[in-house]
Design an enzyme around this catalytic site. Structure first.
Site, PDB file in Angstrom:
ATOM      1  N   ASP A  68      47.248  32.499  48.578  1.00 16.36           N
ATOM      2  CA  ASP A  68      46.739  32.977  49.866  1.00 16.36           C
ATOM      3  C   ASP A  68      45.710  32.046  50.503  1.00 16.36           C
ATOM      4  OD1 ASP A  68      44.835  33.520  47.918  1.00 16.36           O
ATOM      5  OD2 ASP A  68      45.021  35.683  48.061  1.00 16.36           O
ATOM      6  N   ASN A 136      40.140  46.837  44.445  1.00 19.07           N
ATOM      7  CA  ASN A 136      41.027  47.936  44.864  1.00 19.07           C
ATOM      8  C   ASN A 136      42.459  47.768  44.341  1.00 19.07           C
ATOM      9  OD1 ASN A 136      42.002  45.873  46.434  1.00 19.07           O
ATOM     10  ND2 ASN A 136      41.584  46.825  48.410  1.00 19.07           N
ATOM     11  N   HIS A 138      44.270  44.985  44.511  1.00 23.86           N
ATOM     12  CA  HIS A 138      45.144  44.064  45.243  1.00 23.86           C
ATOM     13  C   HIS A 138      45.483  42.826  44.424  1.00 23.86           C
ATOM     14  CE1 HIS A 138      41.488  41.984  47.317  1.00 23.86           C
ATOM     15  NE2 HIS A 138      41.993  41.109  46.474  1.00 23.86           N
ATOM     16  N   GLU A 143      47.047  44.349  50.092  1.00 23.72           N
ATOM     17  CA  GLU A 143      46.148  45.487  50.031  1.00 23.72           C
ATOM     18  C   GLU A 143      46.937  46.785  49.752  1.00 23.72           C
ATOM     19  OE1 GLU A 143      43.176  44.806  49.818  1.00 23.72           O
ATOM     20  OE2 GLU A 143      42.284  43.736  51.501  1.00 23.72           O
TER      21      GLU A 143
HETATM   22  C1  GLP Z   1      40.499  37.778  46.415  1.00 23.19           C
HETATM   23  C2  GLP Z   1      41.753  36.919  46.317  1.00 23.19           C
HETATM   24  C3  GLP Z   1      42.594  37.284  45.152  1.00 23.19           C
HETATM   25  C4  GLP Z   1      41.696  37.404  43.951  1.00 23.19           C
HETATM   26  C5  GLP Z   1      40.814  38.606  44.109  1.00 23.19           C
HETATM   27  C6  GLP Z   1      39.810  38.771  42.987  1.00 23.19           C
HETATM   28  O1  GLP Z   1      40.523  38.671  47.471  1.00 23.19           O
HETATM   29  N1  GLP Z   1      42.564  36.917  47.481  1.00 23.19           N
HETATM   30  O2  GLP Z   1      43.617  36.324  44.975  1.00 23.19           O
HETATM   31  O3  GLP Z   1      42.469  37.559  42.805  1.00 23.19           O
HETATM   32  O4  GLP Z   1      40.163  38.616  45.345  1.00 23.19           O
HETATM   33  O5  GLP Z   1      38.717  37.938  43.148  1.00 23.19           O
HETATM   34  P1  GLP Z   1      37.662  37.636  42.030  1.00 23.19           P
HETATM   35  O6  GLP Z   1      38.388  36.859  40.987  1.00 23.19           O
HETATM   36  O7  GLP Z   1      36.617  36.809  42.714  1.00 23.19           O
HETATM   37  O8  GLP Z   1      37.165  38.931  41.540  1.00 23.19           O
END
Ligand code: GLP
Length: 243
Positions: A68, A136, A138, A143
């Site tokens: 992403d 959440n 995702h 989402e």
């Molecule tokens: C972000 C990214 C995801 C990631 C997630 C968790 O929104 N788009 O690809 O896996 O959040 O992030 P973190 O590893 O910082 O907790």
């Protein structure tokens, strides 16, 4: 089928995750690797870099596809996922520039998003997709209640994700409201998936995931239940609500 591995710490998680990636690379030097951003994979990437430096592990035939990118921030902006990947991984490996793919967040991002799944297919698909986990539930930026049939597409970020990701920005109003993300269907096309999560903020999503028998649209990561080869590595904190 989810194969769950619980380890003691973030360090153990990163060691295990990097080993899985390195083993794949040993089996297939032209590996097609799906990559994630965020806090979670940072240490895993550091172990990949260490291994590359110490053992001369070759990435010249490897292709990478990122999940992403935020819409509206330039690739050289420190908060963009392009910047993150360049500084936290790509600059330290011997990947070829032309083998690195990340959804675009500016200019012709819409057209590029539409081409992205064809690009993945043109490389014969992703062999191993690394995923982090949103608070959440995702995956990528898919989402809750996202249409699981979608491929790479534009996403409106939820309040919860904007809040959770504000820690990477100067102020919450700087967090983009939209992103481009591989869809659930793009992710499930990967031959194998590795989901990693640590810390107590992920415990509820992990608990929900392992209490479900079939996907629940409220929890995007639960679509992984439809995939035949998923490894989930978590630390004890992320697993604290599991019985
Ligand atoms: C972000 C990214 C995801 C990631 C997630 C968790 O929104 N788009 O690809 O896996 O959040 O992030 P973190 O590893 O910082 O907790």
């Amino acid at each position: 089928m989810l194969n769950l591995i619980i380890v003691d710490s973030e360090v153990e998680l990163a060691k295990k995750a990097s080993k899985i990636i390195i083993n794949k690379l040993r089996q297939k030097n032209n590996l097609v690797l799906g990559l994630a951003t965020g806090q979670t994979p940072l240490l895993t990437y550091q172990y990949l870099i260490k291994d590359h430096q110490k053992n001369n592990r070759c990435y010249q035939n490897v292709t990478t596809f990122n999940l992403d990118e935020y819409i509206g921030i330039n690739e050289d902006n420190k908060c963009s996922y392009h910047y993150y990947m360049k500084h936290n991984l790509f600059d330290h490996l011997d990947l070829k520039k032309e083998n690195i793919f990340i959804p675009k967040g500016t200019n012709d991002y819409l057209q590029y998003a539409q081409e992205y799944d064809n690009l993945i297919a043109s490389k014969n698909g992703i062999d191993l997709q690394v995923l982090g986990l949103g608070v959440n539930g995702h995956i990528g930026f898919n989402e809750p209640y996202t249409n699981p049939k979608l491929k790479t597409h534009v996403v409106d970020l939820t309040e919860s994700t904007i809040k959770a990701n504000a820690r990477f920005f100067k102020k919450i109003s700087d967090v983009p409201k939209q992103a481009v993300s591989m869809g659930i269907s793009s992710i499930l096309n990967a031959k194998e998936i590795l989901l990693i999560a640590f810390g107590s903020t992920k415990a509820l999503a992990i608990k929900k995931l392992f209490n479900l028998l079939k996907p629940d649209p409220a929890l995007p990561c639960s679509y992984l239940l439809n995939h035949k080869k998923v490894t989930v590595i978590i630390d004890a904190k992320a697993g604290q609500l599991l019985k």
